[in-house]
Each structure stands twice: as structure tokens, then as C-alpha cells.
Design an enzyme around this catalytic site. Structure first.
Site, PDB file in Angstrom:
ATOM      1  CG  ASP A  71       5.059  12.421  10.463  1.00  0.00           C
ATOM      2  OD1 ASP A  71       5.102  13.529   9.903  1.00  0.00           O
ATOM      3  OD2 ASP A  71       5.489  11.386   9.937  1.00  0.00           O
ATOM      4  N   GLY A 130       9.452   1.467   7.269  1.00  0.00           N
ATOM      5  CA  GLY A 130       9.097   0.185   6.705  1.00  0.00           C
ATOM      6  C   GLY A 130       7.920   0.307   5.767  1.00  0.00           C
ATOM      7  CE  LYS A 132       4.089   2.416   9.353  1.00  0.00           C
ATOM      8  NZ  LYS A 132       3.510   3.709   9.457  1.00  0.00           N
ATOM      9  CG  LEU A 170      -1.962  -1.047   1.349  1.00  0.00           C
ATOM     10  CD1 LEU A 170      -2.585  -1.008   2.722  1.00  0.00           C
ATOM     11  CD2 LEU A 170      -3.019  -0.852   0.278  1.00  0.00           C
ATOM     12  CB  VAL A 217       1.854   0.102   4.716  1.00  0.00           C
ATOM     13  CG1 VAL A 217       0.501  -0.261   5.290  1.00  0.00           C
ATOM     14  CG2 VAL A 217       2.549   1.103   5.611  1.00  0.00           C
ATOM     15  N   GLY A 268       7.040   3.876   4.297  1.00  0.00           N
ATOM     16  CA  GLY A 268       7.365   5.009   5.148  1.00  0.00           C
ATOM     17  C   GLY A 268       8.817   4.907   5.538  1.00  0.00           C
TER      18      GLY A 268
END
Ligand code: NAG
Ligand code: NAG
Ligand code: NAG
Ligand code: NAG
Length: 628
Positions: A429, A316, A332, A310, A318, A313
């Protein structure tokens, strides 16, 4: 009260910092230069571009250099991971440098040393430099119980690695396995851009400097051309005794010294590209309901296939997964190992599991292995806000009622994080890609998942900058000052993005100082806010007044002074009572000119106290019915 507040922060590194080895992302030193960039806009913009360009090189080679621009705005960048880091840990370390180095801007030069990697930016070619007067030696604490021989053994170990590294492609690690109070390990690494002679002289200086740390149990030297560290525990990765590969005949030196402690001195050469072994850990470590088996997740995501990816980040990737019972989940995958931290992680997962709100992505559980952490969240069918909002076609799905709902829902989710049970969770974030949308486009804040308590009493205060440029509050970017007002600022940026359908994205814009925030402020002052509103909203009837007020809320949130920014409770209150008056915002910061940041004149006319906000208790009903 304020003091007893506990900050939970989204900090993966805190989870891993106490682990024995990978990934080593602790900060050893950040050394910023003194000169200001001639043209900081161009400089910062180029930095961001260049770092994106070299990521592949870092992955493939563990190091990279890049240069761009023209003098005096020329920019040179170098990044290198230490040899014993796996590729995944290296990328993790690299990404963390990326988040930290911009803290030096608008200075032209900066160096960041983490325990596993190094990055430097400057406006001249520094690649072959070995020593600078600003180099740092960082010593740890002294342990009174350390054996008297620790000093002499450490000296030998240091001498060994420092003399071995230059002729061994610039790196060496080794140590003495003695009793717990009499073990010593050292690791040396020169940058790939140095030749053997330069490496030698850099490490000679480093090993002289580091000896001043003794009898501390830890010492690190951050030189311009090399890194040297010793410790009383084995901090580098998976040392291989005498690894000899076909490609590089690594000479394995076994130095046997007559030690006074029990044990034997072993000299080791560590090597790169250690294979990642994934091992299931007893699932009894966590409560049954929140623990997933690795094999289950592997199956659900079709072996973590590309098709199910998907997004990715800093920490790592997703993946989408479908469980045997048909439930869709988002997985995740973080590259963290945490042999010694199961208890801590377990506690944190419990807290995260306890944080539940309609506007927070539901955390379903986790799977911990020695090399990986997998976190499982509910799946959001409409992906993330950035996916829709910044696409010229897809943004049409988001009409004004939907957008207002996202704005209000996100505020409610944040309010919950900030105020739930007297515990303040700072997300730090908040950005469009962290707002997931469910089938009915209801917002779900994601990524508050890996949290760590940072106690208000000063233990583990969180001084480190994490976050996304463009959304970061000026006081946080400049001084690392973390309060919930940092989230309020990011939220304000997000609100302006939702209204305008444009990214604040300083780096993408032609003129990075002319951000969405500043241009909205200019339009607000000249009473032309409607001009920045997303074209695809302009056909909608009777929304002008609401839009104007929402923009005003966004500007209140992005005010330069954190004290003037409203709390999220006040924000939700204002948004639900849009028919009431909204206070007048004061000027937003110019994010990259933060040398004169956060000084609000005491005669600022726009204090948030005793104004229309007091109308808000209890809040009036929402002006719009939620979309069905
Ligand atoms: C580097 O930046 C400084 C300060 O802006 C400037 O004086 C100097 O000329 C620059 N050096 C080069 C090589 O561009
Ligand atoms: C580094 O390289 C530059 C040219 O690329 C050269 O002028 C300089 O002498 C070198 N310095 C050292 C210490 O080797
Ligand atoms: C290492 O080099 C730096 C910079 O030249 C110098 O200041 C320092 O004294 C040197 N340290 C030792 C121990 O030689
Ligand atoms: C990679 C990149 O975008 N480099 C740019 C850096 O800035 C100069 C302007 O000074 C551009 O010409 C480069 O293209």
C-alpha cells in the site's frame, strides 16, 4: 530460493481471521457478473463516489442503499452488516468490501460476502431479490471426530434460526452448547430491503442448501437476499441470553430439545450495538520495552481526543500522543480483538520491531487489549507527503532537492523491505499518505506495521486484494498476483505524483482512464515531459535533465509487465546515478482495461537486462548533496 522467500504482508485481516468473533472479515464468496459496463469509466467513478456517500449511513444504521447515474450506466449499491456486529466492526467489514468489490470491475455487477457483512453493486434495482442462480453454498471440512448427533442437532439449530429470523427483523442466531465435538451454532440474516415473506423464502432455500454441507463442521450460504451459516463453534458475537430492550421487545425463544449429548439446547437472539469493553491484558506478553500501557496512551493522547487525531485509515484512527517524558508518538488505534492470538501477534511485533531503516517509520511498540490493538510509531512532524504535495500552497515547501531526496529515500526504504535478510516484505500500500516526513523532510514509509507471514510454500498464500485504487498494479488488481513488483508499480505512480504535484487519483479526475500515468507516458513519447512538471518547480534552475530521468524511472516502474519493472535495488541504483543512461520504458497499463492485461509482446524492444544498469555496481555517488 524464490520459494523459500517469505512474504510479510500488511494484512490486518489475517491477524484477525482466526479470532473467535469480531470483526468477521473473512471472504465467504465474491460473485461477479458477466456483463461488461457500457462505460466503465463513469461506472467506476460513480462507484467510488457512492461508497463515500453511504459510509455515514453504514455507521449509523448498519446498512445503506444508494443509486446514481443514468441508464445504461446507472449504478445501484447496497451494503449491510450483520446485526451482531458492533459499529466499529461493521465499518471495518464495510471497508474491506470496498477494497474487494472493485475486483469485479469492469463487470457491471458484483456481490461480496464476508463473514460479517455484504455488499452488492449492479446496474438495476435488485434490492428485493431473494435468489439467483449464481448463489453460492460454501462448505467446510469434515471432522472425523464429530459426534454422530452433530448432524441432527445442526439440522434443528438451522431450522430454528431460519424460521425465527423473518419475524425478528430479519436476523437470528442460536445454538446448542454441548461437548466440544457436539456443539452447533447457526446464524441467519436477511437484507433489510426484504419483507418478511421474501426473507422467509430466501432462508428456506438457504437452509435446504446448507444441509448439503453436513457432516462438514462449517457451512455457509450466500444467497441474493440472505446469508446463513452454521458452525461447530460460536462464531457470532457475544450472544445475549434473552435480551429485551425497551425499544424492541425482542422475543426470546428458548427451545429445549432432547439432545443426546450432554448440555442444553439454548436458543439465543443476538443483538446489535454490543458495547466495546476495553480490558488491559497482562503486559508480560510482550517484551517490556515495546509494550505500552493502555492508560499511558490514553493520557498521552488526551483520551484520544479529536484535537489529537492525525488521520484515519481503513482499519482505525491515528492519534498524536505526548509521553510523560516529552517524546512525541503516533498511535494507531485498530479495532481488533485477538484473545487467542497473543503469541502470534507477539511474534509479529518482534519482527516488525526488528525491521529498522532510516526510511521506515520506526515502530516503537504496541498495546493489546481484548477489543483494540494500539500500535505506536515515531511521530513525523511534517505529517505525510500527501498533506504537502497536493496542497497548492504547502507544496511550495517541497523544492526539487527535497523531492528528489524523498524519491530516493522512499526507494531505499522499499529496497530494504524487499531484500532485508533474504526476507521479502511486500508493503502493498505504497502511496503518498503512507510516506511520512520528518523535520528535515526525510521520508519514512509507514504502515508496514501489521504484518503477517505468508509462506511461499502455499500455506496462507495471500490471494486477497488490498491496497489503494490508482496505485495498484494491474496484475494485482486483476488476478491478485502479489510480488514485490506490486510495490514497484505503486512506487512508480508515487514518483510521477511527486514530480507533477498531481494525484494519480483516477476517481477524482474527470476522465479516470486518462490517469497521471498514461498522460505522463504520452508526454514522454512526444518529448514534452516538462509540461507535466509541477508549476512550483518550474522556476528552479537546471533541473530539467534530472526531472526527465526521474520521470523515466517512474515510467519504468509502472510498465505493464511486472517482469519488465526494475527491482527496487535497480531503482535506487538508477536514481543515484542519474548522470548515466536510463533504459527506455515500455507502455504502462490502462489500469481499468485489465481484461487484456499484462501481455507484453516477446519482441518488446525494452528489456531491462544487459543494458546500462550494469554500470551500477558499485553505485556512483549521489548527484546532489542531501539538504541540510
Ligand atoms: C446494464 O448493463 C448492461 C451491460 O452494459 C446493459 O446491456 C444493460 O442495458 C444495463 N441495464 C440497465 C438497466 O441499465
Ligand atoms: C421487486 O420490486 C419491483 C419493483 O420495485 C417489482 O416489480 C418486483 O415484482 C419485485 N420483486 C419481488 C420478488 O418482490
Ligand atoms: C435455491 O435457489 C436457487 C436459485 O433459484 C436454486 O438454483 C436452488 O436449487 C435452490 N436450492 C434449493 C435447495 O432449493
Ligand atoms: C454521485 C455521482 O457522481 N453520480 C454521477 C454518476 O455518473 C453520472 C454520469 O453518467 C453523473 O451524472 C452523476 O452525477
Amino acid at each position: 530460493m524464490e520459494n523459500r522467500r517469505v512474504y510479510i504482508v500488511l494484512l490486518v485481516w489475517l491477524l484477525v481471521q482466526v479470532t473467535e468473533a469480531s470483526p468477521r472479515t473473512d471472504i465467504v464468496a465474491r460473485i461477479c457478473g458477466k456483463k461488461h459496463a457500457k462505460n466503465s469509466k463513469v461506472y467506476i467513478k460513480n462507484f467510488s463516489k457512492v461508497t463515500r456517500m453511504i459510509r455515514d449511513d453504514i455507521r449509523d444504521n448498519g446498512y445503506a442503499t444508494a443509486s446514481t447515474g443514468h441508464p445504461p450506466n446507472q449504478l445501484h449499491l447496497m451494503a449491510q452488516c450483520f446485526y451482531d456486529l458492533s459499529t466499529d466492526d461493521c465499518l471495518l467489514c464495510f471497508d474491506r468490501c470496498l477494497a474487494l468489490l472493485p475486483g469485479c470491475f469492469p463487470k457491471v455487477s458484483g456481490r461480496i460476502y464476508l463473514d460479517g457483512c455484504f455488499m452488492r453493486v449492479d446496474n438495476y434495482t435488485f434490492y428485493n431479490e431473494t435468489l439467483l442462480s449464481s448463489d453460492k453454498t460454501v462448505c467446510g471440512a469434515v471432522d472425523m471426530d464429530t459426534a454422530p448427533d452433530f448432524i441432527s442437532i445442526t439440522q434443528r439449530v438451522i431450522r430454528n434460526v431460519a424460521s425465527e429470523a423473518p419475524s425478528n427483523d430479519g436476523f437470528a442466531g442460536g445454538g446448542y452448547d454441548g461437548s466440544p465435538l457436539c456443539s452447533s451454532y447457526a446464524y441467519a440474516n436477511c437484507w433489510n430491503t426484504l419483507d418478511e415473506e421474501s426473507c422467509k423464502s430466501c432462508l428456506r432455500n438457504a437452509s435446504d442448501s446448507i444441509l448439503n454441507c453436513l457432516p462438514s463442521t462449517e457451512g455457509r450460504v450466500a444467497n441474493a437476499g440472505c446469508f446463513l451459516r452454521y458452525s461447530n463453534y460460536r462464531f457470532f458475537n457475544d450472544p445475549q441470553y434473552c435480551t429485551i430492550t425497551a425499544a424492541t421487545a425482542v422475543i426470546c425463544v428458548i427451545t429445549v430439545l432432547i439432545g443426546l449429548c450432554m448440555g442444553k439446547i439454548v436458543y439465543k437472539v443476538v443483538h446489535r450495538h454490543k458495547s466495546l469493553k476495553e480490558v488491559d491484558i497482562e503486559s508480560s506478553m510482550l517484551t517490556k520495552s515495546s509494550t505500552f500501557k493502555y492508560s499511558t496512551l490514553e493520557k498521552a493522547s488526551d483520551n484520544f481526543s479529536e484535537a489529537n487525531k492525525l488521520g484515519f485509515g481503513a482499519y482505525g484512527d491515528v492519534f498524536k500522543g505526548t509521553l510523560a517524558d516529552g517524546r512525541e508518538i503516533a498511535i494507531k488505534r485498530l479495532h481488533i480483538s485477538h484473545k487467542h492470538q497473543m503469541k502470534e501477534i507477539q511474534n509479529e511485533m518482534k519482527i516488525i520491531t526488528g525491521v529498522q531503516h532510516k526510511n521506515l517509520a520506526r515502530f516503537l511498540g504496541c498495546c493489546l487489549t481484548t477489543q483494540l490493538s494500539l500500535l505506536i510509531y515515531e511521530f513525523a512532524p511534517n505529517k505525510s507527503l500527501d498533506y504537502l504535495l497536493f496542497d497548492p500552497e504547502r507544496k511550495k515547501e517541497l523544492d526539487w532537492p527535497k523531492r528528489l531526496n524523498i524519491i530516493i529515500g522512499t526507494a531505499e526504504g522499499l529496497e530494504y523491505l524487499h531484500t532485508n535478510d533474504g526476507v521479502t516484505i511486500v508493503h502493498r500500500d505504497i502511496k503518498a499518505s503512507n510516506i511520512l516526513l520528518d523535520l528535515r523532510y526525510r521520508p519514512k514509509i509507514a504502515d508496514f506495521g501489521l504484518a503477517k507471514f505468508c509462506c511461499g510454500d502455499g500455506i496462507n498464500a495471500c490471494p486477497l486484494i488490498e491496497g489503494t485504487l490508482g496505485y495498484m498494479a494491474p496484475e494485482y488488481l486483476a488476478h491478485g498476483r502479489l510480488t514485490e513488483k506490486v510495490d514497484v508499480y505503486s512506487y512508480g505512480v508515487l514518483v510521477l505524483e511527486i514530480v507533477s504535484g498531481a494525484r494519480n487519483g483516477s476517481f477524482q479526475a474527470d476522465d479516470p482512464l486518462h490517469t497521471l500515468v498514461t498522460s505522463t507516458w504520452n508526454h514522454y513519447q512526444s518529448n514534452t515531459v516538462w509540461e507535466i512538471v509541477d508549476e512550483s518547480l518550474k522556476g528552479e534552475e537546471n533541473i530539467k535533465e534530472q526531472v526527465q530521468k526521474v520521470v523515466q524511472v517512474g515510467l519504468l516502474c509502472t510498465q505493464e509487465s511486472p517482469a519488465l519493472r526494475p527491482t527496487m535495488t535497480k531503482v535506487t541504483c538508477m536514481l543515484k546515478g542519474l548522470e548515466l543512461d536510463i533504459p527506455t520504458p515500455s507502455k504502462p497499463p490502462f489500469v481499468y482495461e485489465f481484461s487484456h492485461v499484462v501481455t507484453v509482446s516477446p519482441d518488446s524492444p525494452h528489456q531491462l537486462s544487459n543494458n546500462s544498469l550494469s554500470h551500477c555496481n558499485p553505485p556512483p555517488p549521489p548527484p546532489l548533496p542531501p539538504p541540510s
